[in-house]
Design an enzyme around this catalytic site. Structure first.
Site, PDB file in Angstrom:
ATOM      1  N   ARG A  41       0.833  -1.205   0.000  1.00  0.00           N
ATOM      2  CA  ARG A  41       0.000   0.000   0.000  1.00  0.00           C
ATOM      3  C   ARG A  41       0.872   1.262   0.000  1.00  0.00           C
ATOM      4  O   ARG A  41       0.365   2.363  -0.081  1.00  0.00           O
ATOM      5  CB  ARG A  41      -0.921   0.011   1.224  1.00  0.00           C
ATOM      6  CG  ARG A  41      -2.031  -1.003   1.087  1.00  0.00           C
ATOM      7  CD  ARG A  41      -3.078  -0.842   2.158  1.00  0.00           C
ATOM      8  NE  ARG A  41      -4.184  -1.733   1.895  1.00  0.00           N
ATOM      9  CZ  ARG A  41      -4.964  -2.254   2.833  1.00  0.00           C
ATOM     10  NH1 ARG A  41      -4.773  -1.955   4.105  1.00  0.00           N
ATOM     11  NH2 ARG A  41      -5.965  -3.044   2.508  1.00  0.00           N
ATOM     12  N   GLU A  53      -0.738  -8.636  -5.626  1.00  0.00           N
ATOM     13  CA  GLU A  53      -2.073  -9.162  -5.935  1.00  0.00           C
ATOM     14  C   GLU A  53      -2.024 -10.644  -6.290  1.00  0.00           C
ATOM     15  O   GLU A  53      -2.880 -11.412  -5.892  1.00  0.00           O
ATOM     16  CB  GLU A  53      -2.717  -8.372  -7.080  1.00  0.00           C
ATOM     17  CG  GLU A  53      -3.166  -6.972  -6.684  1.00  0.00           C
ATOM     18  CD  GLU A  53      -4.174  -6.974  -5.532  1.00  0.00           C
ATOM     19  OE1 GLU A  53      -4.911  -7.955  -5.372  1.00  0.00           O
ATOM     20  OE2 GLU A  53      -4.189  -5.996  -4.774  1.00  0.00           O
ATOM     21  N   THR A  59      -4.266 -16.598  -0.451  1.00  0.00           N
ATOM     22  CA  THR A  59      -3.229 -16.622   0.581  1.00  0.00           C
ATOM     23  C   THR A  59      -3.544 -15.603   1.667  1.00  0.00           C
ATOM     24  O   THR A  59      -3.985 -14.498   1.360  1.00  0.00           O
ATOM     25  CB  THR A  59      -1.856 -16.267  -0.056  1.00  0.00           C
ATOM     26  OG1 THR A  59      -1.593 -17.186  -1.099  1.00  0.00           O
ATOM     27  CG2 THR A  59      -0.730 -16.322   0.950  1.00  0.00           C
ATOM     28  N   GLY A  97       1.693 -22.647  -2.478  1.00  0.00           N
ATOM     29  CA  GLY A  97       0.651 -23.420  -3.174  1.00  0.00           C
ATOM     30  C   GLY A  97       0.198 -22.740  -4.459  1.00  0.00           C
ATOM     31  O   GLY A  97       0.683 -21.665  -4.809  1.00  0.00           O
ATOM     32  N   TYR A 136     -10.401  -9.330 -11.778  1.00  0.00           N
ATOM     33  CA  TYR A 136     -10.095  -8.782 -10.457  1.00  0.00           C
ATOM     34  C   TYR A 136      -8.701  -8.152 -10.415  1.00  0.00           C
ATOM     35  O   TYR A 136      -8.536  -6.986 -10.037  1.00  0.00           O
ATOM     36  CB  TYR A 136     -10.210  -9.869  -9.357  1.00  0.00           C
ATOM     37  CG  TYR A 136      -9.502  -9.416  -8.119  1.00  0.00           C
ATOM     38  CD1 TYR A 136     -10.097  -8.480  -7.286  1.00  0.00           C
ATOM     39  CD2 TYR A 136      -8.192  -9.831  -7.839  1.00  0.00           C
ATOM     40  CE1 TYR A 136      -9.418  -7.972  -6.183  1.00  0.00           C
ATOM     41  CE2 TYR A 136      -7.510  -9.332  -6.750  1.00  0.00           C
ATOM     42  CZ  TYR A 136      -8.127  -8.411  -5.927  1.00  0.00           C
ATOM     43  OH  TYR A 136      -7.439  -7.894  -4.862  1.00  0.00           O
ATOM     44  N   ASP A 154     -13.559  -9.108  -5.248  1.00  0.00           N
ATOM     45  CA  ASP A 154     -12.943 -10.340  -4.729  1.00  0.00           C
ATOM     46  C   ASP A 154     -13.907 -10.950  -3.709  1.00  0.00           C
ATOM     47  O   ASP A 154     -15.040 -10.460  -3.555  1.00  0.00           O
ATOM     48  CB  ASP A 154     -11.556 -10.050  -4.115  1.00  0.00           C
ATOM     49  CG  ASP A 154     -11.649  -9.240  -2.827  1.00  0.00           C
ATOM     50  OD1 ASP A 154     -12.742  -8.706  -2.516  1.00  0.00           O
ATOM     51  OD2 ASP A 154     -10.630  -9.151  -2.103  1.00  0.00           O
TER      52      ASP A 154
END
Ligand code: SF4
Length: 362
Positions: A41, A53, A59, A97, A136, A154
Site C-alpha cells: 500500500r 495481488e 493466501t 501453493g 479482479y 474479490d
C-alpha cells in the site's frame, strides 16, 4: 457526482435507492482511519502491485507479506523476474501453493520485458491480457497504479456488496458475476478508484466479516439492506458446494544413502513443474503392491510416515516409503538422480517439505 442514469439503473437492478457518493465517501473515510499498514500500500509501482495481488490470491496476508518482501528483494525489476530460471522462481514460491500463479507470473514478466519494453502496461485491456491476470487483478492494478475506474470484486467484496444490497443471485453463477461487477461499478467513486477499491476490500476483510460482522460500527449500516432485517448470514448466496476428492499417494524414496531419485512433475495438474519422488496412486487405502513398484525390483521398502494434506478440492493421504538400493537407476525420462545434500535446490510441494522436515533419514 453520480450520474442520474446510474441512480436509475441501480434502483431498477437492485430495487432500492441509495446516495452512492455518500456510500463511497463513508467507506473511504473509514478506510483512511482504519486501514492496515501493508507494504504494497506504500507503492504505486504497477509491478509491485501486481506481485502483491498475485501472491495474495488464495493466501492469508500474514503469509503473503513474507513472500511479497522476498520477491521484491530478489527481483526489484520486472526484467530480473523475467530473466530468472523457472526453477528458481518456483523455489521462492515454495510453500505458497497454487504454483500456476508463479508460472504465470514468470511468463507475464517475460512478455512485459519483450513486448512492452519492460514498461508495465497501463491500459485495463493490456493489463488483462497478461497471463494469469483476470478481471479482479486487472481492476486492482488499473485502479491502484493508474487511477482507472475499474471496480474490484474479490471474495470480500462479494460478501460486502451481497449483504449491503441483499443480492441473492449466486456469486458462482455467470449471472451473479455480471450482477456483482455491475453493482460494484455503480457503487464506485470514479474520482478516487484506488482508495474506493481498497476501502471496499478492507471493509469486507475487517468489518463485513464471514462470521460476526461488525454491523454496529459499520460506516454504512444505516443503508445496509441485510442489517435492516438481520439477514446478514444469508448472503452472499452460493450455488454449489465444492466436491472434495480423496487421494491416496505413495512416494518412494529410492536411495543408496547418498543420493536419491527426484521426478519433475508434468507442466499441468497439481504441483506442475515441481519435483517430487516417484509415486504410486490408489483410490483407496492400501499398501503398494509388488507389481506396482514396477521394474525397480525393490525387494524391501520401509514405511517412513504418513501425512494428511488438504488442497482446495483434494484430500491427500501421503505415505512415504524408503527403498534402499545398492545402485540407483532411473526408469523414466522425468526422473533425475540428485545428492541428498542438494535437495534444497529443487522446488517441491509443501507436502514433501513437511515430510523432509520430519523424516529421520534426511
Ligand atoms: Fe456488512 Fe453489517 Fe455493514 Fe451491512 S451493516 S455492510 S452486513 S457489516
Amino acid at each position: 457526482m453520480l450520474l442520474f442514469e446510474q441512480f436509475q439503473t441501480i434502483s431498477q437492478n437492485f430495487g432500492f435507492f441509495i446516495q452512492m457518493p455518500d456510500f463511497s465517501l463513508s467507506i473511504q473515510r473509514w478506510y483512511r482511519q482504519n486501514k492496515r499498514s501493508l507494504p504494497w500500500r506504500e507503492t504505486s509501482d504497477p509491478y509491485f502491485i501486481w506481485l502483491s495481488e498475485v501472491i495474495l490470491q488464495q493466501t492469508r496476508i500474514e503469509q503473503g507479506t513474507a513472500y511479497y518482501l522476498k520477491f521484491q528483494e530478489h527481483y526489484p525489476k520486472v526484467e530480473m523476474l523475467a530473466n530468472a530460471p523457472e526453477d528458481e522462481v518456483l523455489r521462492l514460491w515454495q510453500g505458497l501453493g497454487y504454483y500456476s500463479r508463479a508460472r504465470n507470473l514468470h511468463a507475464a514478466a517475460k512478455r512485459i520485458t519483450e513486448e512492452f519494453d519492460g514498461e508495465f502496461p497501463s491500459t485495463f485491456e493490456d493489463i488483462q491480457s497478461l497471463k494469469g491476470v483476470g478481471d479482479y487483478t486487472a481492476s486492482a492494478i488499473a485502479s491502484f497504479a493508474f487511477g482507472l475506474p475499474h471496480a474490484v470484486v474479490d471474495g470480500n467484496v462479494y460478501r460486502f456488496i451481497g449483504r449491503y444490497l441483499k443480492i441473492d443471485t449466486p456469486i458462482d453463477s455467470t449471472e451473479g458475476k455480471k450482477q456483482f461487477k455491475e453493482a460494484a461499478q455503480l457503487l464506485m467513486d470514479p474520482k478516487n478508484p484506488g482508495t474506493h477499491n481498497q476501502a471496499m476490500m478492507e471493509m469486507g476483510s475487517l468489518v463485513c466479516t464471514v462470521s460476526n460482522p461488525q454491523c454496529a460500527s459499520c460506516p454504512v449500516n444505516e443503508s445496509c439492506m441485510a442489517f435492516e432485517d438481520n439477514s446478514q448470514a444469508k448472503y452472499p448466496v452460493k450455488l454449489k458446494k465444492t466436491k472434495v476428492r480423496n487421494r491416496y499417494l505413495h512416494f518412494l524414496i529410492v536411495t543408496d544413502g547418498k543420493q536419491l531419485i527426484l521426478k519433475k512433475r508434468p507442466s499441468k495438474g497439481i504441483w506442475a513443474g515441481l519435483y517430487d519422488f516417484p509415486e504410486i496412486e490408489y483410490e483407496k487405502k492400501q499398501r503398494p503392491t509388488k507389481s506396482d513398484l514396477g521394474k525397480r525390483e525393490l525387494s524391501e521398502i520401509e514405511k517412513d510416515g504418513t501425512f494428511k494434506h488438504l488442497l482446495s478440492h483434494q484430500k491427500i493421504e501421503a505415505t512415504f516409503w524408503i527403498a534402499k538400493v545398492d545402485t540407483i537407476q532411473t526408469f523414466d525420462q522425468a526422473e533425475i538422480i540428485v545428492d541428498i545434500d542438494g535437495l534444497d535446490d529443487y522446488p517441491m510441494p509443501q507436502l514433501l517439505i513437511r515430510y523432509l522436515e520430519k523424516s529421520t533419514i534426511f
